[in-house]
Scaffold this active site. Structure first.
Site, PDB file in Angstrom:
ATOM      1  N   GLY A 104      -7.941  -0.164   4.291  1.00  0.00           N
ATOM      2  CA  GLY A 104      -8.899  -0.874   4.507  1.00  0.00           C
ATOM      3  C   GLY A 104      -8.836  -1.217   6.301  1.00  0.00           C
ATOM      4  N   ASP A 127       0.732   2.648  -2.611  1.00  0.00           N
ATOM      5  CA  ASP A 127      -0.963   3.423  -3.998  1.00  0.00           C
ATOM      6  C   ASP A 127      -0.616   4.573  -3.101  1.00  0.00           C
ATOM      7  OD1 ASP A 127      -1.441   0.758  -4.705  1.00  0.00           O
ATOM      8  OD2 ASP A 127      -3.207   0.604  -2.809  1.00  0.00           O
ATOM      9  N   MET A 169       0.982  -0.410 -10.255  1.00  0.00           N
ATOM     10  CA  MET A 169      -0.103  -1.056  -9.213  1.00  0.00           C
ATOM     11  C   MET A 169      -0.847   0.810  -8.762  1.00  0.00           C
ATOM     12  SD  MET A 169       0.889  -3.588  -6.506  1.00  0.00           S
ATOM     13  CE  MET A 169       0.421  -5.125  -6.985  1.00  0.00           C
ATOM     14  N   ARG A 256       5.806  -4.065  -4.776  1.00  0.00           N
ATOM     15  CA  ARG A 256       5.412  -3.843  -3.140  1.00  0.00           C
ATOM     16  C   ARG A 256       6.681  -4.368  -2.251  1.00  0.00           C
ATOM     17  NH1 ARG A 256      -0.321  -5.571  -2.591  1.00  0.00           N
ATOM     18  NH2 ARG A 256       0.721  -6.875  -0.813  1.00  0.00           N
TER      19      ARG A 256
HETATM   20  P1  ADP Z   1      -5.110  -1.809   2.934  1.00  0.00           P
HETATM   21  O1  ADP Z   1      -4.983  -1.878   4.228  1.00  0.00           O
HETATM   22  O2  ADP Z   1      -4.048  -1.924   2.470  1.00  0.00           O
HETATM   23  O3  ADP Z   1      -6.358  -0.910   2.402  1.00  0.00           O
HETATM   24  P2  ADP Z   1      -7.300  -3.967   3.447  1.00  0.00           P
HETATM   25  O4  ADP Z   1      -8.045  -3.109   2.002  1.00  0.00           O
HETATM   26  O5  ADP Z   1      -7.130  -5.701   2.588  1.00  0.00           O
HETATM   27  O6  ADP Z   1      -5.777  -3.130   3.007  1.00  0.00           O
HETATM   28  O7  ADP Z   1      -7.140  -4.117   4.768  1.00  0.00           O
HETATM   29  C1  ADP Z   1      -7.394  -5.284   5.782  1.00  0.00           C
HETATM   30  C2  ADP Z   1      -7.536  -5.157   6.747  1.00  0.00           C
HETATM   31  O8  ADP Z   1      -8.274  -4.329   6.651  1.00  0.00           O
HETATM   32  C3  ADP Z   1      -9.393  -6.609   6.363  1.00  0.00           C
HETATM   33  O9  ADP Z   1      -8.367  -7.145   5.724  1.00  0.00           O
HETATM   34  C4  ADP Z   1      -9.631  -6.234   7.154  1.00  0.00           C
HETATM   35  O10 ADP Z   1      -9.664  -6.938   8.816  1.00  0.00           O
HETATM   36  C5  ADP Z   1      -9.868  -4.468   8.051  1.00  0.00           C
HETATM   37  N1  ADP Z   1     -10.703  -3.682   7.163  1.00  0.00           N
HETATM   38  C6  ADP Z   1     -11.062  -3.352   6.290  1.00  0.00           C
HETATM   39  N2  ADP Z   1     -11.959  -2.559   5.327  1.00  0.00           N
HETATM   40  C7  ADP Z   1     -12.338  -2.313   6.735  1.00  0.00           C
HETATM   41  C8  ADP Z   1     -13.473  -1.989   7.230  1.00  0.00           C
HETATM   42  N3  ADP Z   1     -14.585  -1.532   6.950  1.00  0.00           N
HETATM   43  N4  ADP Z   1     -13.957  -2.060   8.863  1.00  0.00           N
HETATM   44  C9  ADP Z   1     -13.801  -3.138   9.572  1.00  0.00           C
HETATM   45  N5  ADP Z   1     -12.455  -3.418   8.926  1.00  0.00           N
HETATM   46  C10 ADP Z   1     -12.114  -3.068   7.166  1.00  0.00           C
HETATM   47  O1  F6P Z   2      -2.627  -1.831  -1.797  1.00  0.00           O
HETATM   48  C1  F6P Z   2      -1.437  -1.701  -2.326  1.00  0.00           C
HETATM   49  C2  F6P Z   2      -1.907  -2.791  -3.496  1.00  0.00           C
HETATM   50  O2  F6P Z   2      -0.376  -2.858  -3.918  1.00  0.00           O
HETATM   51  C3  F6P Z   2      -2.958  -1.758  -4.493  1.00  0.00           C
HETATM   52  O3  F6P Z   2      -1.706  -1.393  -5.609  1.00  0.00           O
HETATM   53  C4  F6P Z   2      -3.043  -3.213  -5.052  1.00  0.00           C
HETATM   54  O4  F6P Z   2      -4.058  -3.299  -6.528  1.00  0.00           O
HETATM   55  C5  F6P Z   2      -3.138  -4.466  -4.674  1.00  0.00           C
HETATM   56  O5  F6P Z   2      -2.382  -4.551  -3.350  1.00  0.00           O
HETATM   57  C6  F6P Z   2      -2.980  -6.263  -4.116  1.00  0.00           C
HETATM   58  O6  F6P Z   2      -3.464  -6.327  -3.512  1.00  0.00           O
HETATM   59  P1  F6P Z   2      -3.563  -8.047  -3.089  1.00  0.00           P
HETATM   60  O7  F6P Z   2      -1.630  -8.806  -4.295  1.00  0.00           O
HETATM   61  O8  F6P Z   2      -2.211  -7.817  -2.087  1.00  0.00           O
HETATM   62  O9  F6P Z   2      -4.318  -8.489  -3.104  1.00  0.00           O
END
Ligand code: ADP
Ligand code: F6P
Length: 323
Positions: A104, A127, A169, A256
């Site tokens: 993300g 992950d 996870m 984590r």
């Molecule tokens: P991770 O980086 O651990 O996968 P998230 O999926 O929650 O965690 O993404 C973290 C942050 O990155 C989100 O809260 C958002 O601010 C930003 N983000 C996620 N997806 C997008 C996207 N498609 N476009 C722009 N920003 C994004």
């Molecule tokens: O991406 C890491 C992770 O720990 C996943 O394995 C899990 O599903 C998710 O984040 C849980 O995220 P949170 O509890 O911070 O929303």
């Protein structure tokens, strides 16, 4: 590259601090000023930024979590949020940004890069669900935490001749479950997209106890759950129906946290230094990765459009070793 900024975003991962420390110290050595953005993209949009010096990252290499803190921000996904973030970066005269986070967060980094801002991404997520690298920061520590829990659960499972489901996870990816299943000696591993039938679970449990096994340990990936039922509840029902005693443990966020392993400290450090090197060289819009022991870069867009695959060798090993 006069001014570099660094942020951590999304789910925290052990080793993020080692990476921040490397960006700061290596960046300063390369002649840049380094700025820390707190609370990921949320902090970037709200101008939560300060200059870091070498001392400000002292003693953090052994700490889990992230001293820069993390956040999830829906606003940053909008064009308005991204415009706000760009304004802040330009206001501080930042020349390049290092984004440490999961897929993300790398999506967010790609958005900023598409808008013309120089960004380098660093994969950090327990992950291990990010293409373009063999390992992300935090995976090794999380696996060691899972193994520690599995070893303990095995003691009590054996004492009572019980079946145990251990849910780990991994979101939609089964890396943690597969690797922990092999290294922890699980009798069965349940992965997303490769679910096992009720009949197969019942047959395997019965046959394991008949063969004289003192326990039956299943490692199940959280991503194998259905919207109606968690994978843990589903498997517990199957085992009880087969006539055996079952207990379950959802390991949750304990996976984590914790002090990063040696591997994650080294990986975070190497990724951080490589990110600075690439920013300085002008090689931006890329993610740093690990391949065959070496630092590599891949376009973030390529990373995001590629599905991470589980190792075929590991998949092949998991079953026979369980018998
Ligand atoms: P991770 O980086 O651990 O996968 P998230 O999926 O929650 O965690 O993404 C973290 C942050 O990155 C989100 O809260 C958002 O601010 C930003 N983000 C996620 N997806 C997008 C996207 N498609 N476009 C722009 N920003 C994004
Ligand atoms: O991406 C890491 C992770 O720990 C996943 O394995 C899990 O599903 C998710 O984040 C849980 O995220 P949170 O509890 O911070 O929303």
């Amino acid at each position: 590259m006069k001014r570099i900024a660094v942020l951590t975003s999304g789910g925290d991962a052990p080793g993020m601090n080692a990476c921040v420390r490397a960006v700061v110290r290596y960046g300063i050595t390369a002649g840049a000023e380094v700025y820390g953005i707190r609370r990921g993209y949320a902090g970037l949009m709200s101008n939560d930024i300060s200059k870091l010096d070498s001392r400000s990252v002292g003693g953090i290499i052994r700490q889990g979590g992230t001293v820069l803190m993390s956040a999830r921000s829906a606003e940053f996904k909008t064009p308005e949020g991204q415009a706000k973030a760009l304004d802040v970066l330009h206001g501080w005269e930042i020349d390049g940004l290092v984004v440490i986070g999961g897929d993300g967060s790398l999506n967010g980094a790609a958005c900023l890069h598409r808008l013309g801002f120089p960004v380098v991404g660093i994969p950090a997520s327990i992950d291990n669900d990010i293409a373009g690298t063999e390992m992300a920061i935090g995976v090794d520590t999380a696996l060691n935490t899972i193994l520690d829990a599995m070893d303990k659960i095995k003691d009590t499972a054996s004492a009572h001749q019980r079946a145990f489901i251990i849910e780990v996870m991994g979101r939609a990816h089964g890396y943690l479950a597969l690797m922990a299943g092999i290294a922890g000696g699980a009798e069965m591993v349940i992965l997303p997209g490769r679910e096992v039938s009720k009949a197969a679970v019942m047959r395997e449990v019965k046959s394991a106890f008949l063969r004289g096994k003192p326990h039956f340990i299943i490692v199940a990936a959280e991503g194998a759950s259905t919207p109606e039922k968690s994978i843990t509840n589903l498997l517990t029902d199957y085992i009880i129906e087969s006539g055996h005693d079952a207990r379950s443990t959802v390991l949750g966020h304990v996976q984590r946290g914790g002090s990063p392993s040696c591997f994650d400290r080294l990986l975070g450090t190497r990724f951080g230094a490589a990110a600075v090197d690439n920013l300085v060289m002008g090689n931006t819009g890329v993610m740093i990765g690990l391949k065959a022991g070496e630092m590599i870069t891949t376009d973030i867009e390529t990373v995001l459009s590629t599905s991470p695959e589980l190792s075929k060798e590991a998949l092949r090993l998991a079953e026979p070793l369980a018998h």
